[in-house]
Write a protein that holds these residues in place. Structure first.
Motif, PDB file in Angstrom:
ATOM      1  N   ILE A 184      21.837  33.319  37.378  1.00  0.00           N
ATOM      2  CA  ILE A 184      22.113  32.769  38.770  1.00  0.00           C
ATOM      3  C   ILE A 184      21.963  32.109  39.312  1.00  0.00           C
TER       4      ILE A 184
ATOM      5  N   LEU B  54      24.921  29.946  37.750  1.00  0.00           N
ATOM      6  CA  LEU B  54      26.011  30.074  38.900  1.00  0.00           C
ATOM      7  C   LEU B  54      26.183  29.541  39.676  1.00  0.00           C
ATOM      8  N   CYS B  55      25.441  29.204  40.790  1.00  0.00           N
ATOM      9  CA  CYS B  55      25.399  28.239  41.258  1.00  0.00           C
ATOM     10  C   CYS B  55      24.841  27.120  41.016  1.00  0.00           C
TER      11      CYS B  55
ATOM     12  N   PHE C  38      25.807  43.921  36.751  1.00  0.00           N
ATOM     13  CA  PHE C  38      25.616  42.878  37.908  1.00  0.00           C
ATOM     14  C   PHE C  38      25.997  41.818  38.555  1.00  0.00           C
ATOM     15  N   TRP C  39      25.448  41.204  37.212  1.00  0.00           N
ATOM     16  CA  TRP C  39      25.817  39.703  36.871  1.00  0.00           C
ATOM     17  C   TRP C  39      27.118  39.045  36.732  1.00  0.00           C
TER      18      TRP C  39
ATOM     19  N   LEU D  72      30.123  40.595  37.807  1.00  0.00           N
ATOM     20  CA  LEU D  72      30.718  41.196  38.723  1.00  0.00           C
ATOM     21  C   LEU D  72      30.221  40.285  40.004  1.00  0.00           C
ATOM     22  N   TYR D  73      29.506  39.732  39.958  1.00  0.00           N
ATOM     23  CA  TYR D  73      28.907  38.584  41.061  1.00  0.00           C
ATOM     24  C   TYR D  73      29.661  37.510  40.515  1.00  0.00           C
ATOM     25  N   PHE D  74      29.690  37.006  38.592  1.00  0.00           N
ATOM     26  CA  PHE D  74      31.020  35.491  38.521  1.00  0.00           C
ATOM     27  C   PHE D  74      31.548  35.457  39.369  1.00  0.00           C
TER      28      PHE D  74
ATOM     29  N   TYR E 252      33.188  37.569  41.537  1.00  0.00           N
ATOM     30  CA  TYR E 252      33.597  37.685  42.922  1.00  0.00           C
ATOM     31  C   TYR E 252      32.973  35.714  43.208  1.00  0.00           C
ATOM     32  N   ILE E 253      32.260  35.171  42.729  1.00  0.00           N
ATOM     33  CA  ILE E 253      31.708  34.304  43.566  1.00  0.00           C
ATOM     34  C   ILE E 253      33.238  33.178  42.482  1.00  0.00           C
TER      35      ILE E 253
ATOM     36  N   THR F 142      36.343  33.838  41.561  1.00  0.00           N
ATOM     37  CA  THR F 142      37.440  34.359  42.421  1.00  0.00           C
ATOM     38  C   THR F 142      37.370  33.504  44.049  1.00  0.00           C
ATOM     39  N   CYS F 143      36.487  33.700  44.238  1.00  0.00           N
ATOM     40  CA  CYS F 143      36.510  32.480  46.316  1.00  0.00           C
ATOM     41  C   CYS F 143      36.289  31.637  45.400  1.00  0.00           C
TER      42      CYS F 143
END
Length: 186
Positions: free
Chosen positions: A66, A69-70, A139-140, A142-144, A146-147, A149-150
Motif C-alpha cells: 500500500i 502504491l501511494c 484486495f491489493w 483490486l485496489y491497484f 482502481y487507483i 484506472t483513476c
C-alpha cells in the motif's frame, strides 16, 4: 554570516537528516538510475524469498504494498494539478512534466520501505497470524486496478504523459535539402 539569503525561501523537497557519509554515497548513485533500480529489485527478490520461506508477515507485506502504491501515484502525478489551473488563452505553450515525487526520491522511499519491511520480518511481534494471505493479495490487486484506472483517466483527461515514451525527439537526423544531404542538429 549564517542564513543570508535563506530567509523566507521555501525548500523544494523536505529536508532529511541523513548522515554525511551516507549522503555522499547517495549522491554518487544519483546519475546511475538503472543500477540503483537493479539493486533495489535484487533486494526485493530477497525480501520476497524471506517472506515465502518463513510463510508469514503477510500483513507487513500488504502495508508495504500500500505504501509503494501511494508513492507510485505521487510519482505519476504532476507537481501542478492541471484541474486547478485556469486557462485564459490558448494552451499551445510547452509545459514540461514535473513530477510531484521525483524519481530519485521515489527510488529512495521504495528502497527504504523494503529495508524496513525486511527488518520487520526478523521480529515475531510483527507477524500477525493472518493465514488468509490470498484475501490480502486480492484486495491489493483490486485496489491497484482502481487507483491506476483513476490515475490513467486523469492523465487522459488532462493530456499529460509522465514518461518519455512516444515523445518527439530532436537531433542528429539527416534530411535532403537542395539535392545533397545536410545534417540538422538542434
Amino acid at each position: 554570516m549564517e542564513g543570508v539569503g535563506s530567509a523566507g525561501a521555501a525548500p523544494t523537497q523536505p529536508r532529511r537528516d541523513i548522515p554525511k557519509p551516507f549522503q555522499h554515497y547517495l549522491d554518487k548513485t544519483r546519475p546511475h538510475p538503472l543500477y540503483r533500480w537493479i539493486g533495489t529489485f535484487i533486494f526485493a527478490i530477497l525480501f520476497a524469498l524471506r517472506v515465502y520461506s518463513i510463510q508469514g508477515f503477510y500483513v507487513v507485506t500488504f502495508f508495504f504494498g500500500i505504501f509503494i502504491l501511494c508513492a507510485l501515484v505521487d510519482f505519476l502525478t504532476p507537481l501542478v494539478n492541471p484541474s486547478l489551473q485556469t486557462s485564459d488563452g490558448p494552451s499551445d505553450e510547452f509545459k514540461p512534466f514535473i513530477r510531484l515525487l521525483p524519481e530519485f526520491v521515489f527510488w529512495f522511499d521504495f528502497t527504504l520501505a523494503f529495508c524496513v519491511a525486511f527488518v520487520l520480518t526478523f521480529f515475531s511481534v510483527f507477524d500477525s497470524h493472518y493465514f488468509h494471505w490470498q484475501e490480502l493479495l486480492i484486495f491489493w490487486i483490486l485496489y491497484f486496478i482502481y487507483i491506476m484506472t483513476c490515475q490513467i483517466g486523469h492523465m487522459l483527461k488532462y493530456k499529460y504523459i509522465p514518461f518519455n515514451i512516444g515523445k518527439q525527439k530532436y537531433g542528429g537526423k539527416e534530411t535532403v535539402a537542395g539535392g545533397g544531404l545536410v545534417e540538422m542538429r538542434l
